[in-house]
Design a protein around this motif. Structure first.
Motif, mmCIF file in Angstrom:
data_model
loop_
_atom_site.group_PDB
_atom_site.id
_atom_site.type_symbol
_atom_site.label_atom_id
_atom_site.label_comp_id
_atom_site.label_asym_id
_atom_site.label_seq_id
_atom_site.Cartn_x
_atom_site.Cartn_y
_atom_site.Cartn_z
ATOM 1 N N ALA A 37 0.837 -1.210 0.000
ATOM 2 C CA ALA A 37 0.000 0.000 0.000
ATOM 3 C C ALA A 37 0.869 1.256 0.000
ATOM 4 O O ALA A 37 0.583 2.215 -0.728
ATOM 5 N N ARG A 38 1.920 1.283 0.803
ATOM 6 C CA ARG A 38 2.800 2.450 0.869
ATOM 7 C C ARG A 38 3.445 2.716 -0.494
ATOM 8 O O ARG A 38 3.514 3.859 -0.948
ATOM 9 N N LYS A 39 3.887 1.668 -1.161
ATOM 10 C CA LYS A 39 4.501 1.811 -2.481
ATOM 11 C C LYS A 39 3.492 2.379 -3.486
ATOM 12 O O LYS A 39 3.805 3.297 -4.247
ATOM 13 N N GLN A 40 2.268 1.854 -3.487
ATOM 14 C CA GLN A 40 1.241 2.327 -4.415
ATOM 15 C C GLN A 40 0.837 3.768 -4.108
ATOM 16 O O GLN A 40 0.609 4.563 -5.024
ATOM 17 N N LEU A 41 0.751 4.118 -2.829
ATOM 18 C CA LEU A 41 0.357 5.473 -2.450
ATOM 19 C C LEU A 41 1.418 6.506 -2.841
ATOM 20 O O LEU A 41 1.089 7.595 -3.310
ATOM 21 N N LYS A 42 2.684 6.167 -2.656
ATOM 22 C CA LYS A 42 3.752 7.098 -3.049
ATOM 23 C C LYS A 42 3.750 7.319 -4.549
ATOM 24 O O LYS A 42 3.948 8.442 -5.028
ATOM 25 N N ARG A 43 3.525 6.281 -5.314
ATOM 26 C CA ARG A 43 3.455 6.414 -6.766
ATOM 27 C C ARG A 43 2.254 7.268 -7.175
ATOM 28 O O ARG A 43 2.356 8.134 -8.044
ATOM 29 N N ALA A 44 1.110 7.036 -6.563
ATOM 30 C CA ALA A 44 -0.097 7.814 -6.867
ATOM 31 C C ALA A 44 0.108 9.283 -6.515
ATOM 32 O O ALA A 44 -0.309 10.170 -7.268
ATOM 33 N N HIS A 45 0.747 9.539 -5.398
ATOM 34 C CA HIS A 45 1.028 10.918 -4.981
ATOM 35 C C HIS A 45 1.902 11.626 -6.017
ATOM 36 O O HIS A 45 1.665 12.782 -6.368
ATOM 37 N N ARG A 46 2.894 10.925 -6.503
ATOM 38 C CA ARG A 46 3.778 11.491 -7.537
ATOM 39 C C ARG A 46 3.004 11.758 -8.829
ATOM 40 O O ARG A 46 3.166 12.802 -9.466
ATOM 41 N N LEU A 47 2.123 10.831 -9.225
ATOM 42 C CA LEU A 47 1.340 11.000 -10.450
ATOM 43 C C LEU A 47 0.353 12.163 -10.356
ATOM 44 O O LEU A 47 0.005 12.769 -11.366
ATOM 45 N N LEU A 48 -0.096 12.489 -9.145
ATOM 46 C CA LEU A 48 -1.018 13.611 -8.949
ATOM 47 C C LEU A 48 -0.288 14.950 -8.837
ATOM 48 O O LEU A 48 -0.920 15.966 -8.599
ATOM 49 N N GLY A 49 1.017 14.946 -8.988
ATOM 50 C CA GLY A 49 1.767 16.191 -8.971
ATOM 51 C C GLY A 49 2.227 16.603 -7.585
ATOM 52 O O GLY A 49 2.441 17.792 -7.335
ATOM 53 N N LEU B 195 -1.834 10.413 3.035
ATOM 54 C CA LEU B 195 -1.909 9.099 2.406
ATOM 55 C C LEU B 195 -2.444 8.115 3.443
ATOM 56 O O LEU B 195 -1.912 8.017 4.547
ATOM 57 N N TYR B 196 -3.511 7.403 3.084
ATOM 58 C CA TYR B 196 -4.180 6.494 4.012
ATOM 59 C C TYR B 196 -4.239 5.079 3.457
ATOM 60 O O TYR B 196 -4.358 4.872 2.255
ATOM 61 N N LEU B 197 -4.208 4.105 4.384
ATOM 62 C CA LEU B 197 -4.460 2.699 4.072
ATOM 63 C C LEU B 197 -5.724 2.293 4.811
ATOM 64 O O LEU B 197 -5.842 2.519 6.018
ATOM 65 N N TYR B 198 -6.672 1.715 4.086
ATOM 66 C CA TYR B 198 -7.889 1.186 4.696
ATOM 67 C C TYR B 198 -7.869 -0.331 4.565
ATOM 68 O O TYR B 198 -7.803 -0.868 3.461
ATOM 69 N N CYS B 199 -7.891 -1.001 5.699
ATOM 70 C CA CYS B 199 -7.939 -2.464 5.719
ATOM 71 C C CYS B 199 -9.399 -2.885 5.816
ATOM 72 O O CYS B 199 -10.051 -2.661 6.840
ATOM 73 N N GLY B 200 -9.930 -3.466 4.768
ATOM 74 C CA GLY B 200 -11.343 -3.801 4.704
ATOM 75 C C GLY B 200 -11.782 -4.883 5.654
ATOM 76 O O GLY B 200 -12.866 -4.813 6.231
ATOM 77 N N SER B 201 -10.944 -5.894 5.864
ATOM 78 C CA SER B 201 -11.355 -7.004 6.727
ATOM 79 C C SER B 201 -11.520 -6.571 8.182
ATOM 80 O O SER B 201 -12.400 -7.057 8.878
ATOM 81 N N SER B 202 -10.686 -5.627 8.631
ATOM 82 C CA SER B 202 -10.794 -5.157 10.018
ATOM 83 C C SER B 202 -11.556 -3.836 10.128
ATOM 84 O O SER B 202 -11.963 -3.463 11.225
ATOM 85 N N GLY B 203 -11.711 -3.117 9.004
ATOM 86 C CA GLY B 203 -12.413 -1.845 9.020
ATOM 87 C C GLY B 203 -11.611 -0.711 9.625
ATOM 88 O O GLY B 203 -12.163 0.298 10.040
ATOM 89 N N VAL B 204 -10.276 -0.855 9.675
ATOM 90 C CA VAL B 204 -9.407 0.137 10.305
ATOM 91 C C VAL B 204 -8.757 1.017 9.236
ATOM 92 O O VAL B 204 -8.292 0.532 8.212
ATOM 93 N N LEU B 205 -8.723 2.319 9.519
ATOM 94 C CA LEU B 205 -8.126 3.311 8.635
ATOM 95 C C LEU B 205 -6.802 3.765 9.261
ATOM 96 O O LEU B 205 -6.782 4.234 10.402
ATOM 97 N N HIS B 206 -5.684 3.624 8.515
ATOM 98 C CA HIS B 206 -4.360 3.988 9.005
ATOM 99 C C HIS B 206 -3.826 5.184 8.220
ATOM 100 O O HIS B 206 -3.843 5.156 6.986
ATOM 101 N N LEU B 207 -3.320 6.182 8.920
ATOM 102 C CA LEU B 207 -2.624 7.290 8.278
ATOM 103 C C LEU B 207 -1.190 6.847 8.063
ATOM 104 O O LEU B 207 -0.481 6.524 9.024
ATOM 105 N N LEU B 208 -0.746 6.798 6.801
ATOM 106 C CA LEU B 208 0.616 6.352 6.512
ATOM 107 C C LEU B 208 1.580 7.515 6.380
ATOM 108 O O LEU B 208 2.752 7.376 6.697
ATOM 109 N N ALA B 209 1.109 8.674 5.872
ATOM 110 C CA ALA B 209 2.034 9.805 5.676
ATOM 111 C C ALA B 209 1.277 11.103 5.524
ATOM 112 O O ALA B 209 0.170 11.139 4.982
ATOM 113 N N ASN B 210 1.901 12.174 6.008
ATOM 114 C CA ASN B 210 1.457 13.541 5.724
ATOM 115 C C ASN B 210 2.386 14.064 4.636
ATOM 116 O O ASN B 210 3.590 14.108 4.824
ATOM 117 N N VAL B 211 1.840 14.470 3.525
ATOM 118 C CA VAL B 211 2.682 14.961 2.420
ATOM 119 C C VAL B 211 2.276 16.352 2.011
ATOM 120 O O VAL B 211 1.209 16.804 2.258
#
Length: 104
Positions: free
Chosen positions: A70-82, A88-104
């Motif tokens: 997720a971190r790898k995909q989020l960093k790439r997406a952030h770069r593509l959005l300029g 940047l957040y990760l949402y784990c569907g099975s547990s329903g938990v939202l994690h903040l991975l980075a402030n950019v």
């Protein structure tokens, strides 16, 4: 003979819609399944983007907790959005938990 195309949503799509419902009140606009295309193929797909003013928050949805991918995909997406300001957040569907991975 005609084959019928199934409109069944995957578990991942259900988790994306669940997250969209949870966070949509915080943003001016929310987009899901945003694709970036290259000349010959898709480059990336962002599960959920929330825009509020000049900030852009990016969400990656995983069915199980896979923080490294997720971190790898989020960093790439952030770069593509300029490299816009946001979170940047990760949402784990099975547990329903939202994690903040980075402030950019």
């Amino acid at each position: 003979m005609c084959s019928k195309v199934s409109a069944r949503r995957t578990k991942h799509d259900q988790y994306v819609e669940e997250l969209k419902g949870r966070v949509s009140k915080k943003y001016d606009s929310v987009s899901s399944h945003v694709k970036f295309r290259g000349k010959k193929r898709d480059i990336a797909e962002i599960d959920l983007i929330g825009k509020r003013g000049k900030e852009v928050d990016i969400y990656e949805v995983k069915c199980s907790y896979r923080v490294v991918k997720a971190r790898k995909q989020l960093k790439r997406a952030h770069r593509l959005l300029g490299n816009k300001r946001g979170h940047l957040y990760l949402y784990c569907g099975s547990s329903g938990v939202l994690h903040l991975l980075a402030n950019v």
